[in-house]
Scaffold this motif. Structure first.
Motif, PDB file in Angstrom:
ATOM      1  N   TYR A  40       0.826  -1.203   0.000  1.00 14.80           N
ATOM      2  CA  TYR A  40       0.000   0.000   0.000  1.00 14.80           C
ATOM      3  C   TYR A  40       0.863   1.256   0.000  1.00 14.80           C
ATOM      4  O   TYR A  40       1.774   1.400   0.803  1.00 14.80           O
ATOM      5  CB  TYR A  40      -0.919  -0.032   1.232  1.00 14.80           C
ATOM      6  CG  TYR A  40      -1.976   1.038   1.244  1.00 14.80           C
ATOM      7  CD1 TYR A  40      -3.048   0.984   0.357  1.00 14.80           C
ATOM      8  CD2 TYR A  40      -1.915   2.089   2.127  1.00 14.80           C
ATOM      9  CE1 TYR A  40      -4.034   1.962   0.360  1.00 14.80           C
ATOM     10  CE2 TYR A  40      -2.886   3.078   2.145  1.00 14.80           C
ATOM     11  CZ  TYR A  40      -3.950   2.998   1.256  1.00 14.80           C
ATOM     12  OH  TYR A  40      -4.910   3.973   1.265  1.00 14.80           O
ATOM     13  N   ASN A  41       0.586   2.166  -0.927  1.00 18.95           N
ATOM     14  CA  ASN A  41       1.293   3.440  -1.116  1.00 18.95           C
ATOM     15  C   ASN A  41       2.774   3.283  -1.465  1.00 18.95           C
ATOM     16  O   ASN A  41       3.540   4.235  -1.358  1.00 18.95           O
ATOM     17  CB  ASN A  41       1.145   4.359   0.103  1.00 18.95           C
ATOM     18  CG  ASN A  41      -0.218   5.015   0.148  1.00 18.95           C
ATOM     19  OD1 ASN A  41      -0.906   5.104  -0.861  1.00 18.95           O
ATOM     20  ND2 ASN A  41      -0.607   5.467   1.314  1.00 18.95           N
ATOM     21  N   HIS A  78       6.747   1.359  -9.687  1.00 18.84           N
ATOM     22  CA  HIS A  78       5.995   2.540  -9.242  1.00 18.84           C
ATOM     23  C   HIS A  78       6.342   3.686 -10.196  1.00 18.84           C
ATOM     24  O   HIS A  78       7.247   4.463  -9.925  1.00 18.84           O
ATOM     25  CB  HIS A  78       6.371   2.895  -7.804  1.00 18.84           C
ATOM     26  CG  HIS A  78       5.521   3.976  -7.224  1.00 18.84           C
ATOM     27  ND1 HIS A  78       5.269   4.063  -5.890  1.00 18.84           N
ATOM     28  CD2 HIS A  78       4.856   5.007  -7.788  1.00 18.84           C
ATOM     29  CE1 HIS A  78       4.495   5.114  -5.653  1.00 18.84           C
ATOM     30  NE2 HIS A  78       4.242   5.702  -6.795  1.00 18.84           N
ATOM     31  N   PHE A 157      -4.376   3.652  -4.996  1.00 22.53           N
ATOM     32  CA  PHE A 157      -4.105   2.530  -4.106  1.00 22.53           C
ATOM     33  C   PHE A 157      -5.379   2.228  -3.347  1.00 22.53           C
ATOM     34  O   PHE A 157      -6.052   3.139  -2.870  1.00 22.53           O
ATOM     35  CB  PHE A 157      -2.986   2.862  -3.111  1.00 22.53           C
ATOM     36  CG  PHE A 157      -1.612   2.797  -3.704  1.00 22.53           C
ATOM     37  CD1 PHE A 157      -0.933   1.598  -3.791  1.00 22.53           C
ATOM     38  CD2 PHE A 157      -0.991   3.944  -4.163  1.00 22.53           C
ATOM     39  CE1 PHE A 157       0.336   1.533  -4.329  1.00 22.53           C
ATOM     40  CE2 PHE A 157       0.280   3.897  -4.702  1.00 22.53           C
ATOM     41  CZ  PHE A 157       0.943   2.681  -4.784  1.00 22.53           C
ATOM     42  N   LEU A 158      -5.723   0.955  -3.230  1.00 22.38           N
ATOM     43  CA  LEU A 158      -6.913   0.531  -2.508  1.00 22.38           C
ATOM     44  C   LEU A 158      -6.480  -0.460  -1.444  1.00 22.38           C
ATOM     45  O   LEU A 158      -5.790  -1.441  -1.742  1.00 22.38           O
ATOM     46  CB  LEU A 158      -7.902  -0.129  -3.480  1.00 22.38           C
ATOM     47  CG  LEU A 158      -9.201  -0.613  -2.888  1.00 22.38           C
ATOM     48  CD1 LEU A 158     -10.053   0.593  -2.463  1.00 22.38           C
ATOM     49  CD2 LEU A 158      -9.973  -1.428  -3.901  1.00 22.38           C
ATOM     50  N   ASP A 159      -6.851  -0.180  -0.202  1.00 22.54           N
ATOM     51  CA  ASP A 159      -6.497  -1.081   0.892  1.00 22.54           C
ATOM     52  C   ASP A 159      -7.379  -2.319   0.791  1.00 22.54           C
ATOM     53  O   ASP A 159      -8.592  -2.251   0.997  1.00 22.54           O
ATOM     54  CB  ASP A 159      -6.699  -0.385   2.236  1.00 22.54           C
ATOM     55  CG  ASP A 159      -6.173  -1.208   3.404  1.00 22.54           C
ATOM     56  OD1 ASP A 159      -5.647  -2.317   3.168  1.00 22.54           O
ATOM     57  OD2 ASP A 159      -6.282  -0.738   4.550  1.00 22.54           O
ATOM     58  N   THR A 160      -6.779  -3.458   0.455  1.00 24.46           N
ATOM     59  CA  THR A 160      -7.536  -4.699   0.282  1.00 24.46           C
ATOM     60  C   THR A 160      -7.358  -5.632   1.468  1.00 24.46           C
ATOM     61  O   THR A 160      -7.544  -6.842   1.343  1.00 24.46           O
ATOM     62  CB  THR A 160      -7.110  -5.423  -1.019  1.00 24.46           C
ATOM     63  OG1 THR A 160      -5.704  -5.643  -0.977  1.00 24.46           O
ATOM     64  CG2 THR A 160      -7.474  -4.617  -2.241  1.00 24.46           C
ATOM     65  N   SER A 161      -7.014  -5.062   2.624  1.00 24.90           N
ATOM     66  CA  SER A 161      -6.890  -5.876   3.835  1.00 24.90           C
ATOM     67  C   SER A 161      -8.238  -6.502   4.166  1.00 24.90           C
ATOM     68  O   SER A 161      -9.284  -5.895   3.929  1.00 24.90           O
ATOM     69  CB  SER A 161      -6.439  -5.012   5.018  1.00 24.90           C
ATOM     70  OG  SER A 161      -5.223  -4.396   4.733  1.00 24.90           O
ATOM     71  N   PRO A 174      -5.646  -3.744  -6.028  1.00 28.17           N
ATOM     72  CA  PRO A 174      -5.030  -2.926  -4.981  1.00 28.17           C
ATOM     73  C   PRO A 174      -4.244  -1.730  -5.524  1.00 28.17           C
ATOM     74  O   PRO A 174      -3.972  -0.787  -4.788  1.00 28.17           O
ATOM     75  CB  PRO A 174      -4.101  -3.905  -4.261  1.00 28.17           C
ATOM     76  CG  PRO A 174      -3.830  -4.980  -5.251  1.00 28.17           C
ATOM     77  CD  PRO A 174      -5.030  -5.056  -6.141  1.00 28.17           C
ATOM     78  N   TYR A 175      -3.865  -1.766  -6.808  1.00 24.45           N
ATOM     79  CA  TYR A 175      -3.053  -0.688  -7.379  1.00 24.45           C
ATOM     80  C   TYR A 175      -3.459  -0.504  -8.832  1.00 24.45           C
ATOM     81  O   TYR A 175      -3.329  -1.422  -9.639  1.00 24.45           O
ATOM     82  CB  TYR A 175      -1.568  -1.053  -7.263  1.00 24.45           C
ATOM     83  CG  TYR A 175      -0.593  -0.014  -7.762  1.00 24.45           C
ATOM     84  CD1 TYR A 175      -0.754   1.332  -7.496  1.00 24.45           C
ATOM     85  CD2 TYR A 175       0.531  -0.401  -8.484  1.00 24.45           C
ATOM     86  CE1 TYR A 175       0.165   2.273  -7.939  1.00 24.45           C
ATOM     87  CE2 TYR A 175       1.463   0.531  -8.923  1.00 24.45           C
ATOM     88  CZ  TYR A 175       1.273   1.862  -8.653  1.00 24.45           C
ATOM     89  OH  TYR A 175       2.185   2.791  -9.092  1.00 24.45           O
TER      90      TYR A 175
END
Length: 194
Positions: A40-41, A78, A157-161, A174-175
């Motif tokens: 993430y990020n 990135h 970015f998507l938090d897929t936790s 997630p990205y």
């Protein structure tokens, strides 16, 4: 497009790997844990670059494995904003042109970022640039598999936790990179080769 990122992690080495060199065992565990994963990020992790520092290893009661705090550098995909990249069109849909770099597929060129005027051909499922010339308009198709040059304009970015049980098992990326081809020289390579 690729950057080297400094990271710190505690690596668990199981007892059956104690016969190996510590650096080799740690490198294998780090690549197992991070390679081809999105942090993430940070971006899409590719491979371990090097290990910069190893701290003391500990064995905890009830667990025969060693735990070592490791400072390391990792190669990460990135791309910079406004970077120009070349990929292949994966497919087209109403939401835009989906592009792949081979190892990374989550690139979207939305309709407002295409060469204008553009329209979506429902029958063939492709976007078309209606290119104006002195002899009239020519339809330039964005076919699947064609090479395309684009500019990176945004990243999501998507938090897929895990968050608990869900009723909608929709798979989210997630990205995702948002791109544009709305300037001269960008778009299909075949448009600009002549």
């Amino acid at each position: 497009m690729f950057v080297v990122v400094e990271m710190v992690d505690t690596v668990r080495i199981p007892p059956w790997n104690f016969h190996r060199q510590l650096n080799d065992a740690i490198a294998e565990e780090l690549n197992k844990k991070l390679a081809n994963k999105v942090v993430y990020n940070v971006g899409l992790c590719i491979c371990l670059y090097d290990i910069t520092k190893l701290e003391d290893s500990y064995i905890f009661p009830g667990d025969g494995a060693s735990h070592t705090k490791v400072h390391f550098r990792y190669v990460v995909f990135h791309p910079f904003l406004d970077e120009i990249l070349v990929g292949k069109i994966k497919y087209c849909s109403q939401e835009g042109v989906h592009v792949s770099l081979g190892f990374f597929d989550d690139i979207l060129i939305p309709p407002e970022s295409l060469q204008q005027p553009a329209k979506f051909d429902e029958a063939e499922q492709v976007w078309v640039w209606e290119y104006e010339t002195d002899e009239g308009a020519h339809d330039l198709y964005m076919d699947q598999g064609e090479e395309i040059r684009f500019r990176v304009v945004d990243e999501l970015f998507l938090d897929t936790s895990p968050t608990g049980p869900t009723t909608d098992p929709e798979k989210e990326s997630p990205y995702t990179l948002m791109a544009s081809i709305s300037e001269p020289g960008l778009g299909l390579l075949s448009w600009w080769s002549n």
